[in-house]
Design an enzyme around this catalytic site. Sequence first.
Site: not given
Length: 316
Positions: A12-13, A131, A162, A165-169
Amino acid sequence: MSKRKVAIIGSGNIGTDLMIKILRHGQHLEMAVMVGIDPQSDGLARARRMGVATTHEGVIGLMNMPEFADIDIVFDATSAGAHVKNDAALREAKPDIRLIDLTPAAIGPYCVPVVNLEANVDQLNVNMVTCGGQATIPMVAAVSRVARVHYAEIIASIASKSAGPGTRANIDEFTETTSRAIEVVGGAAKGKAIIVLNPAEPPLMMRDTVYVLSDEASQDDIEASINEMAEAVQAYVPGYRLKQRVQFEVIPQDKPVNLPGVGQFSGLKTAVWLEVEGAAHYLPAYAGNLDIMTSSALATAEKMAQSLARKAGEAA
């Protein structure tokens, strides 16, 4: 000095940005494998175009590749839940493999390079916090090396675009892991973290606010410590900067503030405003939140690779 081969799990990002950094700037690291689970992902396609071996079969796919035998360090840029499984699988196959965890799983100790990298360089698994943690914990630590810190609160505001999906989860894990690391690494008796996904268009740069409540101390000494710490972070995250001068407020003993979970407080309040501009290796410059995570992970891996090379030299 020979380079250490690395793999990245998570296309991902964050994983893609990290891959580009290693390919362009890796001094002691060689990018060997990019691991994903979506055969159509942009990150895997980009890796293939850049000549990096890939698999879309996750960590099992990585372990089945011939390249796996030579890999010393693995970066995990998936999610907290996935990292626990990845660590177990990789550790069974290669007990001494080094894992750098860019999720909030925190199996290993928290690592904020400018504060405690030297103490963790020989750990088998280190966690890069979040982060927000990488941006703000150095500021808390800068105050705590001058005065006793009773409470520290950070607010990390990142561009919604920015956050993949991983960050949001992992929003809940973000706040829990960052809060704990503010205490463990930053030196605060009590830590609190808040994250804001800013939907503004055009996207705004990462901004962080840090409030620290400490014993009274020289304001000049605290400001000097903060400025010195900011310069140290800039050595590996060039876009990191103080947005304005540090602000102070004395909270007198006859007018204390009440902090939930802490109690009555009087002393010195220090406020720090930060901005983190990304290097735009993969996502645009507004994604400083990605840049500070990947830059911190890269700095950690470089030190680990040097340590491994020294040990190999001593063994020989």
